[in-house]
Design a protein around this motif. Structure first.
Motif, PDB file in Angstrom:
ATOM      1  N   UNK A  13       4.584  -5.629  -1.405  1.00  0.00           N
ATOM      2  CA  UNK A  13       4.128  -4.313  -0.995  1.00  0.00           C
ATOM      3  C   UNK A  13       4.654  -3.283  -2.003  1.00  0.00           C
ATOM      4  N   UNK A  14       4.062  -2.088  -1.957  1.00  0.00           N
ATOM      5  CA  UNK A  14       4.412  -1.079  -2.949  1.00  0.00           C
ATOM      6  C   UNK A  14       5.490  -0.108  -2.536  1.00  0.00           C
ATOM      7  N   UNK A  15       6.076  -0.258  -1.352  1.00  0.00           N
ATOM      8  CA  UNK A  15       7.123   0.662  -0.923  1.00  0.00           C
ATOM      9  C   UNK A  15       8.361   0.495  -1.792  1.00  0.00           C
ATOM     10  N   UNK A  16       9.188   1.532  -1.824  1.00  0.00           N
ATOM     11  CA  UNK A  16      10.400   1.478  -2.639  1.00  0.00           C
ATOM     12  C   UNK A  16      11.291   0.316  -2.223  1.00  0.00           C
ATOM     13  N   UNK A  17      11.409   0.079  -0.920  1.00  0.00           N
ATOM     14  CA  UNK A  17      12.248  -1.017  -0.441  1.00  0.00           C
ATOM     15  C   UNK A  17      11.663  -2.357  -0.834  1.00  0.00           C
ATOM     16  N   UNK A  18      10.347  -2.538  -0.628  1.00  0.00           N
ATOM     17  CA  UNK A  18       9.724  -3.812  -0.972  1.00  0.00           C
ATOM     18  C   UNK A  18       9.858  -4.097  -2.461  1.00  0.00           C
ATOM     19  N   UNK A  19       9.666  -3.083  -3.291  1.00  0.00           N
ATOM     20  CA  UNK A  19       9.769  -3.268  -4.736  1.00  0.00           C
ATOM     21  C   UNK A  19      11.208  -3.624  -5.129  1.00  0.00           C
ATOM     22  N   UNK A  20      12.172  -2.969  -4.509  1.00  0.00           N
ATOM     23  CA  UNK A  20      13.576  -3.232  -4.845  1.00  0.00           C
ATOM     24  C   UNK A  20      13.969  -4.650  -4.471  1.00  0.00           C
ATOM     25  N   UNK A  21      13.619  -5.079  -3.261  1.00  0.00           N
ATOM     26  CA  UNK A  21      14.053  -6.414  -2.853  1.00  0.00           C
ATOM     27  C   UNK A  21      13.239  -7.512  -3.539  1.00  0.00           C
ATOM     28  N   UNK A  40       0.583  -5.068  -3.686  1.00  0.00           N
ATOM     29  CA  UNK A  40      -0.517  -5.349  -2.763  1.00  0.00           C
ATOM     30  C   UNK A  40      -0.402  -4.377  -1.599  1.00  0.00           C
ATOM     31  N   UNK A  41      -1.485  -3.660  -1.298  1.00  0.00           N
ATOM     32  CA  UNK A  41      -1.460  -2.705  -0.196  1.00  0.00           C
ATOM     33  C   UNK A  41      -1.861  -3.417   1.086  1.00  0.00           C
ATOM     34  N   UNK A  42      -1.098  -3.196   2.156  1.00  0.00           N
ATOM     35  CA  UNK A  42      -1.341  -3.876   3.425  1.00  0.00           C
ATOM     36  C   UNK A  42      -1.866  -2.893   4.469  1.00  0.00           C
ATOM     37  N   UNK A  55      -0.748  -1.926  16.328  1.00  0.00           N
ATOM     38  CA  UNK A  55      -1.590  -2.409  15.227  1.00  0.00           C
ATOM     39  C   UNK A  55      -1.281  -3.849  14.846  1.00  0.00           C
ATOM     40  N   UNK A  56      -0.443  -4.529  15.653  1.00  0.00           N
ATOM     41  CA  UNK A  56      -0.237  -5.950  15.415  1.00  0.00           C
ATOM     42  C   UNK A  56       1.174  -6.347  15.073  1.00  0.00           C
ATOM     43  N   UNK A  57       2.142  -5.429  15.261  1.00  0.00           N
ATOM     44  CA  UNK A  57       3.530  -5.777  14.964  1.00  0.00           C
ATOM     45  C   UNK A  57       3.795  -5.788  13.470  1.00  0.00           C
ATOM     46  N   UNK A  58       5.029  -6.148  13.107  1.00  0.00           N
ATOM     47  CA  UNK A  58       5.394  -6.116  11.699  1.00  0.00           C
ATOM     48  C   UNK A  58       4.634  -7.133  10.873  1.00  0.00           C
ATOM     49  N   UNK A  59       3.936  -8.079  11.516  1.00  0.00           N
ATOM     50  CA  UNK A  59       3.107  -9.022  10.782  1.00  0.00           C
ATOM     51  C   UNK A  59       1.982  -8.370  10.005  1.00  0.00           C
ATOM     52  N   UNK A  60       1.658  -7.101  10.326  1.00  0.00           N
ATOM     53  CA  UNK A  60       0.592  -6.415   9.586  1.00  0.00           C
ATOM     54  C   UNK A  60       0.980  -6.196   8.131  1.00  0.00           C
ATOM     55  N   UNK A  61       2.250  -6.295   7.799  1.00  0.00           N
ATOM     56  CA  UNK A  61       2.691  -6.124   6.414  1.00  0.00           C
ATOM     57  C   UNK A  61       2.551  -7.411   5.600  1.00  0.00           C
ATOM     58  N   UNK A  76       4.140 -16.200  -6.208  1.00  0.00           N
ATOM     59  CA  UNK A  76       4.982 -16.171  -5.011  1.00  0.00           C
ATOM     60  C   UNK A  76       4.828 -14.804  -4.367  1.00  0.00           C
ATOM     61  N   UNK A  77       5.195 -14.709  -3.100  1.00  0.00           N
ATOM     62  CA  UNK A  77       5.259 -13.412  -2.425  1.00  0.00           C
ATOM     63  C   UNK A  77       6.620 -13.290  -1.759  1.00  0.00           C
ATOM     64  N   UNK A  78       7.126 -12.066  -1.721  1.00  0.00           N
ATOM     65  CA  UNK A  78       8.443 -11.797  -1.142  1.00  0.00           C
ATOM     66  C   UNK A  78       8.261 -10.963   0.118  1.00  0.00           C
ATOM     67  N   UNK A  79       8.860 -11.432   1.198  1.00  0.00           N
ATOM     68  CA  UNK A  79       8.796 -10.717   2.474  1.00  0.00           C
ATOM     69  C   UNK A  79      10.213 -10.432   2.971  1.00  0.00           C
ATOM     70  N   UNK A  80      10.359  -9.384   3.771  1.00  0.00           N
ATOM     71  CA  UNK A  80      11.508  -9.319   4.669  1.00  0.00           C
ATOM     72  C   UNK A  80      11.279 -10.416   5.706  1.00  0.00           C
ATOM     73  N   UNK A  81      12.209 -11.346   5.806  1.00  0.00           N
ATOM     74  CA  UNK A  81      11.972 -12.517   6.653  1.00  0.00           C
ATOM     75  C   UNK A  81      11.726 -12.135   8.109  1.00  0.00           C
TER      76      UNK A  81
END
Length: 335
Positions: A13-21, A40-42, A55-61, A76-81
């Motif tokens: 994702x493009x948020x500052x947190x997503x990019x940092x992690x 990738x925009x979600x 809107x579907x919980x945090x799974x929408x991300x 690969x893709x990186x998620x907050x688990x």
């Protein structure tokens, strides 16, 4: 996008947190010069006003970045688990779980106040039903306000010039990854706010062997994924997510879980399901030995622990609060 296939293409994702992690995880896997981040925009990024549960919980991300992975647009893709739905997805494997950051929730309050020091009827913001319910349990007098937005938007609600809240609660790991530790007024003990399952951990997903659209798949990066995998974290996350899955609760449900691995190889798991108003709580704990030498056995043992604890909570009535209906006759606070 670069065509250099020696670079690990990391979907995020493009948020500052997503990019940092994502950048930190990618560096662990491929080295400082061996990756590129692909934004990738979600749906969750596009709709910043509706409550997550609506809107579907945090799974929408998660969906959009997984689609990019399956299409071969990224490696690969990186998620907050904690955002990952618990159901498996055909064609996608969990390639790596790096060492976990601080799993606790963090209170960010005006004037550096702690939870106990907040005045009566203070307004506290969170977008998490789990946090909201446990805040009400700890301080029934608080006014808990549902909020959305990125980290800085949420912080501004309590710490900004035009703040309308007394405090907000965010994941400590996210603030630490952004270098914003200074805004934390209190790291909340799991005895007060039990974290979300897998909070503080990252999950790196990759194509299952034989499913990559490109010949060779992830072979250039397999060693990096293996080296970055932290088995104590993988065990804890497997147990916590198994508990959530067995409870048949979504990743935005009012469920808390925290696994910790002792020096003797014993995994201890705490779990909690709580009603929205915080008055009906089902909690418990369990232990099991895990084999860090064999990752398949490790995950199986950890998942069995999570399933067993969830079954115990359900037997005592936890399903009533997850379904939205409390059972006032139950012994809900018995551990």
């Amino acid at each position: 996008m670069s065509e250099d296939r020696s670079l690990l293409r990391v979907g995020t994702r493009g948020s500052a947190l997503a990019m940092a992690q994502s950048g930190r995880a990618a560096e662990d896997i491929a080295g400082a010069d061996g990756f590129e981040l692909v934004q990738v925009r979600t749906h969750g990024d596009k709709d910043r006003t509706s409550p997550l549960a609506q809107i579907g919980g945090t799974g929408v991300f998660v969906t959009a970045v997984r689609e990019a992975l399956l299409a071969g647009e990224v490696d690969v893709v990186v998620h907050s688990a904690k955002d990952l739905p618990t159901a498996p997805v055909p064609g996608i494997a969990l390639g790596c779980v790096p060492e976990r950051a601080d799993p606790r929730d963090a209170l960010c309050a005006r004037d550096g106040l702690t939870l106990a020091q907040l005045p009566r009827h203070a307004k506290v913001g969170t977008g998490s039903p789990r946090r909201a319910a446990q805040l009400r349990r700890a301080r029934p007098d608080l006014e808990v306000v549902d909020i959305r937005g990125n980290v800085e938007t949420r912080l501004a609600r309590a710490l900004g010039q035009d703040a309308d809240l007394d405090a907000v609660v965010l994941a400590a790991a996210g603030l630490q990854r952004l270098g914003r530790d200074e805004v934390i007024s209190e790291l909340l003990s799991p005895d007060v706010l039990l974290p979300a399952p897998a909070q503080g951990a990252l999950a790196i997903e990759c194509p299952e062997p034989g499913t990559s659209p490109e010949d060779g798949g992830l072979s250039p990066f397999a060693d990096g994924l293996s080296a970055a995998d932290h088995r104590p974290t993988r065990a804890a996350v497997a147990a916590e997510r198994a508990l959530l899955r067995t409870l048949e609760a979504g990743c935005s449900a009012p469920v808390g879980a925290l696994g910790t691995l002792g020096e003797d190889g014993t995994l201890t798991l705490r779990g909690l399901a709580i009603s929205e108003d915080g008055t009906s709580v089902f909690e418990g704990s369990g232990t099991a030995p895990v084999d860090l030498e064999d990752p398949l056995v490790l995950v199986a043992d950890a998942e069995r622990l999570g399933q067993d604890l969830a079954a115990d909570l359900l037997e005592r009535g936890a399903g009533s609060v997850l379904a939205g209906g409390d059972d006032p006759t139950s012994d809900a606070t018995t551990s």
